[in-house]
Motif scaffolding. Structure first.
Motif, PDB file in Angstrom:
ATOM      1  N   LEU A 151       0.725  -0.951   0.119  1.00  0.00           N
ATOM      2  CA  LEU A 151       0.132   0.185  -0.016  1.00  0.00           C
ATOM      3  C   LEU A 151       0.703   1.230   0.125  1.00  0.00           C
ATOM      4  N   ASP A 152       0.526   2.296  -0.881  1.00  0.00           N
ATOM      5  CA  ASP A 152       0.925   3.422  -0.831  1.00  0.00           C
ATOM      6  C   ASP A 152       0.384   4.508   0.164  1.00  0.00           C
ATOM      7  N   LEU A 153       0.846   4.967   1.394  1.00  0.00           N
ATOM      8  CA  LEU A 153       0.085   5.892   2.069  1.00  0.00           C
ATOM      9  C   LEU A 153       0.599   7.233   1.681  1.00  0.00           C
ATOM     10  N   THR A 154      -0.325   8.091   1.437  1.00  0.00           N
ATOM     11  CA  THR A 154      -0.257   9.557   1.088  1.00  0.00           C
ATOM     12  C   THR A 154      -0.944  10.282   2.364  1.00  0.00           C
ATOM     13  N   VAL A 155      -0.057  11.173   2.995  1.00  0.00           N
ATOM     14  CA  VAL A 155      -0.686  11.872   4.139  1.00  0.00           C
ATOM     15  C   VAL A 155      -0.632  13.475   3.617  1.00  0.00           C
ATOM     16  N   GLU A 156      -1.855  14.051   3.971  1.00  0.00           N
ATOM     17  CA  GLU A 156      -2.314  15.274   3.579  1.00  0.00           C
ATOM     18  C   GLU A 156      -2.454  16.204   4.758  1.00  0.00           C
ATOM     19  N   GLU A 157      -2.061  17.471   4.596  1.00  0.00           N
ATOM     20  CA  GLU A 157      -2.574  18.310   5.641  1.00  0.00           C
ATOM     21  C   GLU A 157      -3.924  18.355   5.875  1.00  0.00           C
ATOM     22  N   ARG A 158      -4.592  18.750   6.772  1.00  0.00           N
ATOM     23  CA  ARG A 158      -6.029  18.967   6.852  1.00  0.00           C
ATOM     24  C   ARG A 158      -6.498  20.008   6.325  1.00  0.00           C
ATOM     25  N   LYS A 159      -7.410  19.866   5.592  1.00  0.00           N
ATOM     26  CA  LYS A 159      -7.984  21.294   4.604  1.00  0.00           C
ATOM     27  C   LYS A 159      -8.899  22.190   5.383  1.00  0.00           C
ATOM     28  N   SER A 160      -9.105  23.345   5.235  1.00  0.00           N
ATOM     29  CA  SER A 160      -9.936  24.105   5.784  1.00  0.00           C
ATOM     30  C   SER A 160     -11.151  23.709   5.212  1.00  0.00           C
ATOM     31  N   SER A 161     -12.427  24.060   6.130  1.00  0.00           N
ATOM     32  CA  SER A 161     -13.627  23.878   5.429  1.00  0.00           C
ATOM     33  C   SER A 161     -13.923  24.509   4.079  1.00  0.00           C
ATOM     34  N   VAL A 162     -13.409  25.540   3.795  1.00  0.00           N
ATOM     35  CA  VAL A 162     -13.776  26.299   2.669  1.00  0.00           C
ATOM     36  C   VAL A 162     -13.214  25.491   1.196  1.00  0.00           C
ATOM     37  N   GLU A 163     -11.932  25.039   1.505  1.00  0.00           N
ATOM     38  CA  GLU A 163     -11.257  24.174   0.475  1.00  0.00           C
ATOM     39  C   GLU A 163     -11.900  23.101   0.478  1.00  0.00           C
ATOM     40  N   SER A 164     -12.339  22.160   1.375  1.00  0.00           N
ATOM     41  CA  SER A 164     -13.016  21.062   1.316  1.00  0.00           C
ATOM     42  C   SER A 164     -14.362  21.030   0.593  1.00  0.00           C
ATOM     43  N   ALA A 165     -15.182  22.168   0.698  1.00  0.00           N
ATOM     44  CA  ALA A 165     -16.332  22.396   0.194  1.00  0.00           C
ATOM     45  C   ALA A 165     -16.236  22.474  -1.302  1.00  0.00           C
ATOM     46  N   GLY A 166     -15.090  22.862  -1.676  1.00  0.00           N
ATOM     47  CA  GLY A 166     -15.061  22.991  -3.185  1.00  0.00           C
ATOM     48  C   GLY A 166     -14.418  21.955  -3.903  1.00  0.00           C
ATOM     49  N   SER A 167     -13.879  20.926  -3.188  1.00  0.00           N
ATOM     50  CA  SER A 167     -13.114  19.797  -3.772  1.00  0.00           C
ATOM     51  C   SER A 167     -14.144  18.923  -4.691  1.00  0.00           C
ATOM     52  N   GLY A 168     -14.996  18.555  -4.485  1.00  0.00           N
ATOM     53  CA  GLY A 168     -15.964  17.880  -5.208  1.00  0.00           C
ATOM     54  C   GLY A 168     -16.056  16.357  -5.679  1.00  0.00           C
ATOM     55  N   ASN A 169     -14.806  16.091  -5.436  1.00  0.00           N
ATOM     56  CA  ASN A 169     -14.362  14.575  -5.782  1.00  0.00           C
ATOM     57  C   ASN A 169     -14.174  13.742  -4.496  1.00  0.00           C
ATOM     58  N   GLY A 170     -14.331  14.438  -3.329  1.00  0.00           N
ATOM     59  CA  GLY A 170     -14.322  13.649  -2.188  1.00  0.00           C
ATOM     60  C   GLY A 170     -12.766  12.997  -1.877  1.00  0.00           C
ATOM     61  N   GLY A 171     -11.888  13.651  -2.481  1.00  0.00           N
ATOM     62  CA  GLY A 171     -10.416  13.122  -2.445  1.00  0.00           C
ATOM     63  C   GLY A 171     -10.120  12.147  -3.481  1.00  0.00           C
ATOM     64  N   MET A 172     -11.120  11.569  -4.043  1.00  0.00           N
ATOM     65  CA  MET A 172     -10.479  10.323  -5.112  1.00  0.00           C
ATOM     66  C   MET A 172      -9.984  11.160  -6.193  1.00  0.00           C
ATOM     67  N   ARG A 173      -8.604  10.472  -6.519  1.00  0.00           N
ATOM     68  CA  ARG A 173      -8.156  11.165  -7.841  1.00  0.00           C
ATOM     69  C   ARG A 173      -7.936   9.854  -8.822  1.00  0.00           C
ATOM     70  N   GLY A 174      -8.154  10.368 -10.336  1.00  0.00           N
ATOM     71  CA  GLY A 174      -7.875   9.483 -11.206  1.00  0.00           C
ATOM     72  C   GLY A 174      -8.470   8.187 -11.614  1.00  0.00           C
ATOM     73  N   SER A 175      -8.175   7.619 -12.755  1.00  0.00           N
ATOM     74  CA  SER A 175      -8.774   6.424 -12.960  1.00  0.00           C
ATOM     75  C   SER A 175      -8.429   5.023 -12.076  1.00  0.00           C
ATOM     76  N   SER A 176      -7.017   5.079 -11.654  1.00  0.00           N
ATOM     77  CA  SER A 176      -6.828   3.979 -10.792  1.00  0.00           C
ATOM     78  C   SER A 176      -7.609   4.080  -9.564  1.00  0.00           C
ATOM     79  N   TYR A 177      -8.187   5.044  -8.907  1.00  0.00           N
ATOM     80  CA  TYR A 177      -9.140   4.908  -7.721  1.00  0.00           C
ATOM     81  C   TYR A 177     -10.288   4.419  -8.069  1.00  0.00           C
ATOM     82  N   SER A 178     -10.668   4.881  -9.311  1.00  0.00           N
ATOM     83  CA  SER A 178     -12.114   4.261  -9.932  1.00  0.00           C
ATOM     84  C   SER A 178     -11.988   2.774  -9.984  1.00  0.00           C
ATOM     85  N   ALA A 179     -10.770   2.567 -10.738  1.00  0.00           N
ATOM     86  CA  ALA A 179     -10.785   1.050 -11.013  1.00  0.00           C
ATOM     87  C   ALA A 179     -10.873   0.304  -9.700  1.00  0.00           C
TER      88      ALA A 179
END
Length: 165
Positions: free
Chosen positions: A122-150
């Motif tokens: 497993l590859d663990l990526t650790v991100e800084e906590r986003k502010s509520s304003v940034e989180s509201a505009g992300s739209g994809n719930g943190g999922m990125r790319g086709s490998s996540y979908s697959a």
């Protein structure tokens, strides 16, 4: 019959694709994350399995021997922050929970299951906590790319076949 063959081809393709890459896992600093590890071989349900979790292939995260946790060799960076799920062992689930995630926890984790010659990375990526304003505009719930979908499709299909009575 054609749809059925198409489904099997797609399922095999997803398994092949998922097996070529490490499983991506995303965590947030100071949060909690589940690092998944499972196998459906009956030999693992006997209670005598050994599971070895490693960080970067050498640092000991957690060792399970005969359903008993051994922390004597556990690396200091993980001490007091790793939980396991003993009630899940009979289902072949050897996932662990990492609490109070730190930026330094990012990297490759490996779950070794010697009894069935399995190694799950497993590859663990650790991100800084986003502010509520940034989180509201992300739209994809943190999922990125086709490998996540697959991976999402693969785990859904796998769950369907494994959990089906």
């Amino acid at each position: 019959m054609g749809n059925r063959n198409c489904f099997y081809f797609m399922f095999l393709w997803l398994i092949h694709r998922a097996s070529l890459k490490n499983i991506p896992v995303v965590a947030v600093v100071h949060g909690t994350v589940i690092l998944p590890c499972s196998h459906n071989d009956e030999k693992l349900r006997s209670g005598s399995a050994e599971i070895f979790w490693r960080y970067g292939d050498s640092r000991t995260v957690l060792d399970l021997k005969g359903n008993t946790v051994h922390v004597a060799e556990q690396d200091e960076m993980f001490r007091g922050r790793v939980d396991n799920f003993p009630g899940e062992y009979t289902k072949g689930n050897f996932s662990i929970r990492l609490r109070d995630v730190k930026l330094s926890d990012a990297g490759t984790y490996t779950c070794f299951i010697p009894l069935v010659a399995e190694e799950q990375k497993l590859d663990l990526t650790v991100e800084e906590r986003k502010s509520s304003v940034e989180s509201a505009g992300s739209g994809n719930g943190g999922m990125r790319g086709s490998s996540y979908s697959a991976l999402l499709i693969f785990t859904s299909l796998l769950g369907f076949f494994v959990l089906r009575p």
